[in-house]
Write a protein that holds these residues in place. Structure first.
Motif, PDB file in Angstrom:
ATOM      1  N   ALA A   1       0.833  -1.210   0.000  1.00 24.53           N
ATOM      2  CA  ALA A   1       0.000   0.000   0.000  1.00 24.53           C
ATOM      3  C   ALA A   1       0.863   1.254   0.000  1.00 24.53           C
ATOM      4  CB  ALA A   1      -0.927  -0.013   1.217  1.00 24.53           C
ATOM      5  N   GLU A   2       1.899   1.258   0.804  1.00 31.19           N
ATOM      6  CA  GLU A   2       2.807   2.396   0.873  1.00 31.19           C
ATOM      7  C   GLU A   2       3.429   2.671  -0.500  1.00 31.19           C
ATOM      8  OE1 GLU A   2       5.861   3.381   4.314  1.00 31.19           O
ATOM      9  OE2 GLU A   2       6.591   1.739   3.062  1.00 31.19           O
TER      10      GLU A   2
ATOM     11  N   PHE B   1       0.484   3.761  -3.053  1.00 36.90           N
ATOM     12  CA  PHE B   1      -0.038   5.095  -2.740  1.00 36.90           C
ATOM     13  C   PHE B   1       0.990   6.164  -3.112  1.00 36.90           C
ATOM     14  CE2 PHE B   1      -2.888   3.244   0.792  1.00 36.90           C
ATOM     15  CZ  PHE B   1      -4.015   3.270  -0.015  1.00 36.90           C
TER      16      PHE B   1
ATOM     17  N   TYR C   1      -3.737   8.340  -3.373  1.00 38.67           N
ATOM     18  CA  TYR C   1      -4.803   7.590  -2.696  1.00 38.67           C
ATOM     19  C   TYR C   1      -5.886   7.159  -3.676  1.00 38.67           C
ATOM     20  CZ  TYR C   1      -8.715   6.622   0.445  1.00 38.67           C
ATOM     21  OH  TYR C   1      -9.772   6.037   1.087  1.00 38.67           O
TER      22      TYR C   1
ATOM     23  N   LYS D   1     -10.159   1.072   2.730  1.00 40.05           N
ATOM     24  CA  LYS D   1      -8.961   1.664   2.123  1.00 40.05           C
ATOM     25  C   LYS D   1      -8.476   2.851   2.939  1.00 40.05           C
ATOM     26  CE  LYS D   1      -8.826   4.052  -1.880  1.00 40.05           C
ATOM     27  NZ  LYS D   1      -8.732   4.395  -3.322  1.00 40.05           N
ATOM     28  N   ARG D   2      -9.401   3.668   3.444  1.00 40.71           N
ATOM     29  CA  ARG D   2      -8.992   4.824   4.243  1.00 40.71           C
ATOM     30  C   ARG D   2      -8.287   4.389   5.525  1.00 40.71           C
ATOM     31  NH1 ARG D   2      -9.602  10.346   5.406  1.00 40.71           N
ATOM     32  NH2 ARG D   2      -7.984  10.607   6.981  1.00 40.71           N
TER      33      ARG D   2
ATOM     34  N   PHE E   1      -4.831   3.408   4.504  1.00 47.11           N
ATOM     35  CA  PHE E   1      -4.045   4.619   4.243  1.00 47.11           C
ATOM     36  C   PHE E   1      -3.545   5.233   5.549  1.00 47.11           C
ATOM     37  CE2 PHE E   1      -3.947   9.222   2.917  1.00 47.11           C
ATOM     38  CZ  PHE E   1      -2.956   9.114   1.964  1.00 47.11           C
TER      39      PHE E   1
ATOM     40  N   TRP F   1      -5.707  16.673   1.603  1.00 48.55           N
ATOM     41  CA  TRP F   1      -5.159  15.874   2.693  1.00 48.55           C
ATOM     42  C   TRP F   1      -4.246  16.649   3.638  1.00 48.55           C
ATOM     43  CZ3 TRP F   1      -7.438  11.349   2.998  1.00 48.55           C
ATOM     44  CH2 TRP F   1      -7.861  10.685   1.837  1.00 48.55           C
TER      45      TRP F   1
END
Length: 218
Positions: A16-17, A20, A25, A51-52, A55, A126
């Motif tokens: 994910a890191e 993203f 995102y 997903k949030r 994140f 963000w």
């Protein structure tokens, strides 16, 4: 079972890191993340729920380590300083060095993390909320140290100086390669050891120029 579950969780966080950081995102799906991690999509839902949440977990994982090291370094220099007031250069180094050191030597995961932070910092969607949530308590501690180092400064000049410092850090750890082109290869944005030699005295001079001269003149 617990050890296997934690290994799976870390694999999902790593993927994910990376994704993203590359796509943002909104440019990544949970399925793409789990395919990269080579795990079932249901496991991402099990460990993170959404997903949030994933994140947020990506941001928190390294923020906790980074903030801990920065605070320890600040406390160390204050304990060694006369009357507990650290020098401006030492405060700036305590704030920037752990970040730059991990980007230089921490491996691809840290590179992805800092690329992601650079995205977030520059995003109206963000930036304010997430940077406040993960970093403001630490930043306020450093700003208090800066105020002690510059006792005659106006508060607004301290805050503006920190703002400019933060912007320089974001540009630096984004490693865009622009300075490589401008210098015709004489210097490289990836040479973070060279950055660390130069950033504290450069930023300290800016703080002093703005804070010790009574701020800008109309």
């Amino acid at each position: 079972m617990a050890k296997r579950g934690e290994k799976t969780r870390q694999k999902i966080l790593d993927s994910a890191e990376k994704l993203f950081a590359r796509r943002g995102y909104h440019g990544v799906t949970i399925r793409q993340i789990t395919e990269d991690a080579k795990v079932d999509t249901a496991l991402a839902n099990y460990h993170f729920g959404s997903k949030r949440n994933l994140f947020d977990a990506v941001l928190l994982r390294r923020a906790e380590e980074l903030n801990k090291v920065r605070l320890e370094k600040l406390e160390e220099i204050e304990a060694a300083a006369e009357n507990g007031v650290a020098s401006l250069e030492d405060i700036i180094d305590a704030f920037s060095h752990p970040l730059l050191d991990r980007s230089e030597r921490g491996g691809p995961g840290w590179k992805s993390y800092f690329a992601l932070i650079a995205q977030i910092n520059n995003s109206p969607e963000w930036g304010g909320k997430l940077m406040t949530e993960y970093f403001d308590p630490l930043v306020r501690r450093f700003i208090a140290a800066l105020k002690r180092a510059l006792p005659e400064a106006r508060e607004e000049d301290i805050y503006w100086s920190y703002h400019f410092f933060s912007g320089a850090l974001v540009l630096t750890y984004a490693e865009t390669g622009r300075i490589d082109n401008l210098s015709d290869g004489k210097v490289h944005s990836s040479d973070l050891d060279a950055v660390q030699l130069r950033m504290p005295p450069f930023i300290a001079a800016g703080f002093r120029r703005l804070c010790e001269t009574g701020g800008p003149k109309n």
